[in-house]
Scaffold this motif. Structure first.
Motif, PDB file in Angstrom:
ATOM      1  N   GLN A 150     -54.802 -24.547 -12.902  1.00  0.00           N
ATOM      2  CA  GLN A 150     -54.444 -23.951 -11.613  1.00  0.00           C
ATOM      3  C   GLN A 150     -53.068 -24.134 -10.965  1.00  0.00           C
ATOM      4  O   GLN A 150     -52.805 -25.310 -10.954  1.00  0.00           O
ATOM      5  N   PRO A 151     -52.124 -23.042 -10.916  1.00  0.00           N
ATOM      6  CA  PRO A 151     -50.909 -23.692 -10.698  1.00  0.00           C
ATOM      7  C   PRO A 151     -50.914 -23.964  -9.039  1.00  0.00           C
ATOM      8  O   PRO A 151     -51.582 -23.270  -8.170  1.00  0.00           O
ATOM      9  N   LEU A 152     -50.167 -25.272  -8.570  1.00  0.00           N
ATOM     10  CA  LEU A 152     -50.198 -25.502  -7.211  1.00  0.00           C
ATOM     11  C   LEU A 152     -49.478 -24.765  -6.336  1.00  0.00           C
ATOM     12  O   LEU A 152     -49.654 -24.444  -5.150  1.00  0.00           O
ATOM     13  N   ILE A 153     -48.231 -24.095  -7.039  1.00  0.00           N
ATOM     14  CA  ILE A 153     -47.610 -23.169  -6.110  1.00  0.00           C
ATOM     15  C   ILE A 153     -47.563 -21.957  -6.508  1.00  0.00           C
ATOM     16  O   ILE A 153     -47.598 -21.461  -7.845  1.00  0.00           O
ATOM     17  N   PRO A 154     -48.107 -20.906  -5.530  1.00  0.00           N
ATOM     18  CA  PRO A 154     -48.391 -19.591  -5.895  1.00  0.00           C
ATOM     19  C   PRO A 154     -47.405 -18.576  -6.693  1.00  0.00           C
ATOM     20  O   PRO A 154     -46.226 -19.059  -6.167  1.00  0.00           O
ATOM     21  N   SER A 155     -47.775 -17.760  -7.047  1.00  0.00           N
ATOM     22  CA  SER A 155     -46.622 -17.068  -8.009  1.00  0.00           C
ATOM     23  C   SER A 155     -45.885 -16.125  -6.928  1.00  0.00           C
ATOM     24  O   SER A 155     -44.663 -15.814  -7.304  1.00  0.00           O
ATOM     25  N   TRP A 156     -46.320 -15.724  -5.938  1.00  0.00           N
ATOM     26  CA  TRP A 156     -45.615 -14.880  -4.733  1.00  0.00           C
ATOM     27  C   TRP A 156     -44.416 -15.692  -4.148  1.00  0.00           C
ATOM     28  O   TRP A 156     -43.368 -15.221  -3.989  1.00  0.00           O
ATOM     29  N   ILE A 213     -38.067 -12.918   6.256  1.00  0.00           N
ATOM     30  CA  ILE A 213     -39.064 -13.731   5.931  1.00  0.00           C
ATOM     31  C   ILE A 213     -40.313 -13.207   5.769  1.00  0.00           C
ATOM     32  O   ILE A 213     -41.177 -13.415   5.003  1.00  0.00           O
ATOM     33  N   LYS A 214     -40.704 -12.584   7.011  1.00  0.00           N
ATOM     34  CA  LYS A 214     -41.883 -11.874   7.346  1.00  0.00           C
ATOM     35  C   LYS A 214     -42.228 -10.786   6.280  1.00  0.00           C
ATOM     36  O   LYS A 214     -43.369 -10.462   5.808  1.00  0.00           O
ATOM     37  N   SER A 215     -41.066 -10.277   5.548  1.00  0.00           N
ATOM     38  CA  SER A 215     -41.403  -9.215   4.710  1.00  0.00           C
ATOM     39  C   SER A 215     -42.058  -9.622   3.441  1.00  0.00           C
ATOM     40  O   SER A 215     -42.631  -8.823   2.467  1.00  0.00           O
ATOM     41  N   TRP A 216     -41.978 -10.900   2.905  1.00  0.00           N
ATOM     42  CA  TRP A 216     -42.575 -11.445   1.818  1.00  0.00           C
ATOM     43  C   TRP A 216     -43.308 -12.618   1.902  1.00  0.00           C
ATOM     44  O   TRP A 216     -44.177 -12.908   1.027  1.00  0.00           O
ATOM     45  N   PHE A 217     -43.405 -13.333   3.134  1.00  0.00           N
ATOM     46  CA  PHE A 217     -43.926 -14.894   3.070  1.00  0.00           C
ATOM     47  C   PHE A 217     -45.320 -14.507   3.894  1.00  0.00           C
ATOM     48  O   PHE A 217     -45.379 -14.486   5.121  1.00  0.00           O
ATOM     49  N   SER A 218     -46.318 -14.359   3.031  1.00  0.00           N
ATOM     50  CA  SER A 218     -47.665 -14.173   3.764  1.00  0.00           C
ATOM     51  C   SER A 218     -48.579 -14.848   2.575  1.00  0.00           C
ATOM     52  O   SER A 218     -48.672 -14.670   1.516  1.00  0.00           O
ATOM     53  N   ILE A 219     -49.467 -15.478   3.249  1.00  0.00           N
ATOM     54  CA  ILE A 219     -50.396 -16.535   2.344  1.00  0.00           C
ATOM     55  C   ILE A 219     -51.737 -16.115   2.567  1.00  0.00           C
ATOM     56  O   ILE A 219     -52.597 -16.098   3.329  1.00  0.00           O
ATOM     57  N   PRO A 220     -52.145 -15.445   1.374  1.00  0.00           N
ATOM     58  CA  PRO A 220     -53.635 -15.153   1.100  1.00  0.00           C
ATOM     59  C   PRO A 220     -54.678 -16.243   1.186  1.00  0.00           C
ATOM     60  O   PRO A 220     -54.309 -17.465   0.635  1.00  0.00           O
ATOM     61  N   ASP A 280     -41.518 -31.444  -5.467  1.00  0.00           N
ATOM     62  CA  ASP A 280     -40.954 -30.708  -6.745  1.00  0.00           C
ATOM     63  C   ASP A 280     -41.956 -29.355  -6.987  1.00  0.00           C
ATOM     64  O   ASP A 280     -43.004 -29.602  -7.449  1.00  0.00           O
ATOM     65  N   SER A 281     -41.205 -28.180  -6.611  1.00  0.00           N
ATOM     66  CA  SER A 281     -42.108 -27.175  -6.767  1.00  0.00           C
ATOM     67  C   SER A 281     -42.311 -26.673  -8.269  1.00  0.00           C
ATOM     68  O   SER A 281     -43.090 -25.682  -8.391  1.00  0.00           O
ATOM     69  N   THR A 282     -41.697 -27.472  -8.948  1.00  0.00           N
ATOM     70  CA  THR A 282     -42.140 -27.125 -10.528  1.00  0.00           C
ATOM     71  C   THR A 282     -43.093 -27.805 -11.181  1.00  0.00           C
ATOM     72  O   THR A 282     -43.181 -28.086 -12.224  1.00  0.00           O
ATOM     73  N   GLY A 324     -60.028 -23.254  -2.287  1.00  0.00           N
ATOM     74  CA  GLY A 324     -58.695 -23.492  -2.262  1.00  0.00           C
ATOM     75  C   GLY A 324     -58.271 -24.190  -3.802  1.00  0.00           C
ATOM     76  O   GLY A 324     -58.514 -24.963  -4.367  1.00  0.00           O
ATOM     77  N   SER A 325     -56.930 -23.361  -4.249  1.00  0.00           N
ATOM     78  CA  SER A 325     -56.480 -23.857  -5.336  1.00  0.00           C
ATOM     79  C   SER A 325     -54.905 -24.068  -5.289  1.00  0.00           C
ATOM     80  O   SER A 325     -54.304 -24.937  -6.059  1.00  0.00           O
ATOM     81  N   ASP A 326     -54.436 -23.342  -4.564  1.00  0.00           N
ATOM     82  CA  ASP A 326     -52.872 -23.602  -4.397  1.00  0.00           C
ATOM     83  C   ASP A 326     -52.851 -24.489  -3.229  1.00  0.00           C
ATOM     84  O   ASP A 326     -53.384 -24.987  -2.515  1.00  0.00           O
ATOM     85  N   VAL A 327     -51.533 -24.873  -2.940  1.00  0.00           N
ATOM     86  CA  VAL A 327     -51.223 -26.105  -2.129  1.00  0.00           C
ATOM     87  C   VAL A 327     -51.541 -25.819  -0.719  1.00  0.00           C
ATOM     88  O   VAL A 327     -51.871 -26.445   0.181  1.00  0.00           O
ATOM     89  N   PHE A 328     -51.381 -24.438  -0.373  1.00  0.00           N
ATOM     90  CA  PHE A 328     -51.537 -23.740   1.171  1.00  0.00           C
ATOM     91  C   PHE A 328     -53.196 -23.902   1.367  1.00  0.00           C
ATOM     92  O   PHE A 328     -53.637 -24.433   2.364  1.00  0.00           O
ATOM     93  N   ASN A 329     -53.862 -23.285   0.365  1.00  0.00           N
ATOM     94  CA  ASN A 329     -55.434 -23.231   0.627  1.00  0.00           C
ATOM     95  C   ASN A 329     -55.961 -24.656   0.295  1.00  0.00           C
ATOM     96  O   ASN A 329     -56.935 -24.965   1.110  1.00  0.00           O
ATOM     97  N   ILE A 330     -55.384 -25.423  -0.395  1.00  0.00           N
ATOM     98  CA  ILE A 330     -55.771 -26.889  -0.291  1.00  0.00           C
ATOM     99  C   ILE A 330     -55.742 -27.353   1.008  1.00  0.00           C
ATOM    100  O   ILE A 330     -56.796 -28.251   1.275  1.00  0.00           O
TER     101      ILE A 330
END
Length: 542
Positions: free
Chosen positions: A476-482, A437-444, A467-469, A449-455
């Motif tokens: 602004q997309p709520l769920i980041p593309s990564w 999970i560490k290899s790809w899950f990193s939150i900039p 619903d992630s869709t 704040g525009s995505d769910v994490f930064n908000i």
């Protein structure tokens, strides 16, 4: 038995038979290894045991990583919690989370316990008399080994238990994976016509098999070493040598107890056995048995899923009890005996139909109310015990994970702010291996704040998305593309930020099936919020 007859006897048992006309130990070993490695459940057993061994061989392996492996196997979770709540471990108090069990047992003992549970669960699927007898004899030897270790001042009785348990691994694997070969070998070393050379050859075969498989499964070196009998008397302060003496002696004692012998013959053999492995004959009590509670044997067999009353060793003990009762009248147990002082005998009322001695111990239940309430209590205990921060946070995450998993939770993560760059990195993970999970899950972390994490971080609020869709908000997309790239289907997610004096220093991330949070009762979500608050307090205090 001449060597040629021993070879012919083994050949006659094979299906299909060996191709060569005469067989050495090496050839028979290779044939049995082939049958073991082609067994349908061998890859599963090998992978599980190797993973546990590999994890615990690493330095400072996180408790969460070990908990991940254990929680992935419901049976192992249940048995581990039963063990930690058994009589022998009552000094710890009631333990209901895998994370705290790991902390209390230590990683080395956890590894050994997990190895025994994983392997014995596989072996006991074969209900043949050979397997039942071997497994029960191994458990008996393990209990005796721990007793000998305690009496002789060995510093780690639990290590003696495990080494005694696995002393006959090669024989157990042969009986399970190559029953024809095992039956033929057993026939060749029993009876009045059997030669000592045949017994020696068979013992060497089982030893070589056991060591090779144990090494391939990454068994600890001490367990592998203790499969051999001690051959040279070394310093009594050499732990490996002392451990080997204990494991060998305990297994020889189990063999003797399994036989139907008169008291004098049994006494003579026990004394000779202890002398051969450089142990004192004073370990034998007046009635010719090592002092140890047979109830422990029955309990461990129950824990491993083995029917103890079906075994030859149980029948032998029961027969001896009946003979004692006929000669002396019914046995009366002293009321002031402790478990350590009780004679190694079957209980007078033993009839093979009693309920499991572990039936009243806590299961690894999916009852979320129980998981949450017990978890909150254990978190409080961990605070009072000044438990290391990572271990305490792992208990909190495990409680969330197990409490919500019945409703569709897939992963629970703890992320901590990176001091070198504006990002949140995974620190603990349940549901996924940490390295993966560490290899790809990193939150900039962004200024706006525009995505769910930064908000959630900027507003310092809990956010739950079913619903992630979900469509973009103000473009602004709520769920980041990564994150979208790594989601194979719509999911629900929860973000619970952690902050100190209004500075965000981390977050807890929950991910489950679509609409997950609509199926979770509100009181369980309240438990999650309380646990989140406890995590924040723990971080602030450390």
């Amino acid at each position: 038995m001449p060597t040629s007859n021993w070879n012919i006897m083994v050949k006659a048992s094979q299906n299909p038979p060996f191709a060569a006309e005469n067989y050495s130990i090496a050839e028979i070993k290779n044939e049995v290894l082939l049958q073991i490695r082609s067994g349908k459940d061998f890859p599963v057993t090998s992978a599980a045991i190797s993973l546990i061994g590999q994890l615990t061989s690493e330095q400072e392996v996180p408790v969460a990583e070990l908990a991940n492996v254990v929680l992935g196997d419901y049976g192992l979770t249940s048995k581990l919690l039963k063990l930690i709540n058994s009589v022998y471990y009552l000094r710890f108090g009631e333990v209901t989370t895998v994370s705290r069990a790991i902390v209390l047992l230590g990683t080395d003992h956890l590894r050994d316990v997990a190895l025994s549970f994983t392997l014995f669960e596989r072996l006991q699927t074969d209900a043949s008399d050979h397997i039942i007898n071997l497994l029960c004899r191994a458990v008996y030897a393990a209990v005796v080994g721990r007793r000998i270790a305690s009496q002789t001042g060995y510093t780690n009785p639990e290590e003696a238990f495990i080494c005694s348990l696995f002393h006959t691994l090669g024989e157990m694997l042969t009986a399970y994976y190559a029953p024809g070969t095992y039956a033929a070998l057993s026939k060749g070393i029993t009876g009045s016509g059997a030669e000592e050379s045949a017994r020696v050859r068979t013992s060497l075969l089982y030893l070589s098999l056991g060591k090779e498989i144990a090494q391939s499964w990454r068994f600890p070196a001490r367990i592998v070493c203790c499969m051999e009998k001690p051959t040279v008397k070394m310093s009594e302060h050499d732990d490996v040598y002392r451990l080997s003496c204990i494991a060998s002696g305990a297994n020889e004692v189990a063999h003797i107890v399994e036989e139907s012998l008169d008291p004098e013959d049994r006494q003579r053999k026990l004394e000779k056995t202890l002398k051969n492995v450089h142990l004192s004959a004073s370990l034998i009590s007046g009635n010719g048995d090592l002092t140890a509670p047979v109830e422990d044997v029955h309990k461990y067999c129950s824990l491993y899923g083995i029917t103890f009353e079906r075994s030859a060793i149980a029948r032998s003990l029961n027969q001896r009890r009946e003979e004692n009762e006929q000669a002396q009248g019914p046995l009366k147990r002293p009321t002031n005996n402790t478990a350590e002082d009780a004679p190694f005998d079957l209980p007078p009322n033993f009839n093979g139909s009693s309920s499991s001695p572990f039936s009243s111990l806590p299961e690894a239940q999916d009852d979320s109310e129980t998981v949450f309430t017990n978890g909150l209590r254990e978190v409080g205990d961990a605070f009072l015990e000044e438990c290391p921060l990572d271990d305490l946070l792992t208990i909190i995450l495990e409680t969330m994970y197990r409490g919500l998993k019945p409703f569709g939770l897939r992963r629970t993560l703890l992320l901590i702010r990176d001091a070198r760059r504006p990002a949140m990195e995974v620190r603990l993970s349940l549901g996924d291996p940490l390295a993966s999970i560490k290899s790809w899950f990193s939150i900039p972390i962004t200024a706006i704040g525009s995505d769910v994490f930064n908000i959630a971080l900027s507003e310092q609020k809990h956010l739950f998305v079913n619903d992630s869709t979900v469509p973009p908000i103000d473009g602004q997309p709520l769920i980041p593309s990564w994150l979208v790239e790594h989601i194979d289907r719509p999911v629900a997610m929860g973000v619970l930020p952690l902050h100190i004096k209004r500075v965000s220093i981390g977050m807890i991330y929950l991910e489950g099936e679509k609409n997950f949070f609509t199926t979770v009762p509100q009181n369980y979500l309240n438990y999650v919020k309380i646990l989140h608050q406890q995590a924040a307090i723990a971080i602030r205090q450390r």
